[in-house]
Scaffold this active site. Sequence first.
Site, PDB file in Angstrom:
ATOM      1  N   HIS A 184       0.801  -1.222   0.000  1.00 17.61           N
ATOM      2  CA  HIS A 184       0.000   0.000   0.000  1.00 17.61           C
ATOM      3  C   HIS A 184       0.839   1.278   0.000  1.00 17.61           C
ATOM      4  O   HIS A 184       0.272   2.377  -0.026  1.00 17.61           O
ATOM      5  CB  HIS A 184      -0.932   0.005   1.214  1.00 17.61           C
ATOM      6  N   ILE A 199      -1.667   0.112  -3.952  1.00 17.28           N
ATOM      7  CA  ILE A 199      -3.123   0.061  -4.022  1.00 17.28           C
ATOM      8  C   ILE A 199      -3.755   0.497  -2.703  1.00 17.28           C
ATOM      9  O   ILE A 199      -3.111   0.527  -1.657  1.00 17.28           O
ATOM     10  CB  ILE A 199      -3.628  -1.350  -4.384  1.00 17.28           C
ATOM     11  N   GLY A 202      -8.519  -2.514   0.945  1.00 17.31           N
ATOM     12  CA  GLY A 202      -9.914  -2.805   0.653  1.00 17.31           C
ATOM     13  C   GLY A 202     -10.856  -2.268   1.708  1.00 17.31           C
ATOM     14  O   GLY A 202     -11.916  -1.721   1.394  1.00 17.31           O
TER      15      GLY A 202
END
Length: 283
Positions: A184, A199, A202
């Site tokens: 991340h 990314i 979630g």
Amino acid sequence: MGGRPPTGGGAHEWQGRSLGARTVAYDETRPILYALAVGAGASDLDLVFEERLRVLPTFVLTLAQWAPDVLGSAGAFDVRTAVHGTQRLRVLKPLPRSGSVEMSARVTDVWDKGSAAVFDVAVQSEYFEATWSLFAPGGGGFGGERGPSSRRRPETGPDGVLTVPTASGQAALYRLLGDRHHLHIDPEAAKAAGMPRPIMHGLCTLAAVTLPLAESLGAHPADLAELEGRFAAPVFPGDALQVSTWRDGSESGAVLFEAAVDGTTVISGGRARFGAPPSRRTR
């Protein structure tokens, strides 16, 4: 923690295994940081100002992250390839602005998807019940049940569409809440995982959707009572999510949703219910 599975055992050996208990303390700084990390603004005083603070229910998922981490580190699956598939949350009562939360966790189910296993890790406390479904490639084929199917997208057109922006620095901020996986933040770690760049978490993306979703319903995001979503594809910091919503048609008052980025579904099977009387956030 129940330890490693017996020699020669498989993923199914973990079903019913206790992951132990833990008490996690926090002060009012952490829920404020969390609110900012999932998209609250400086004008959302009841989410970011200690004098009026209401804690977002999804904050508990940062306190309970230890449970799926314990399972992975104990050798139930390969932590390098396993992914977070689905998250469910049921709120039992509001979190205090600061304090401590006692939690216990266990593996409630292990589903056989053929080429993979899915581990359901349930965490319980007086404030919430939450379940992580972890998709572990290579762990299936042990002859177990496949488990429930994912909720399908409604066949009718959406009742509403929301645009939910994400910030370029959002993953860097969210990781300060505890999930510091290099994927991340570090471009090299992201490339090693097959991603062009770091990314979003979630759980950050899922929580970010609940704020404008609540506002569209005339509810307060801190009144979230139930939440569920399946992580279908990665989201990158700076992406704009298009969130389609449907009333679920039951007496629960829940809303179904699906989030996409440039036409690619990133959260599917979404469902949220806000339980308190409608109210707007303080601006």
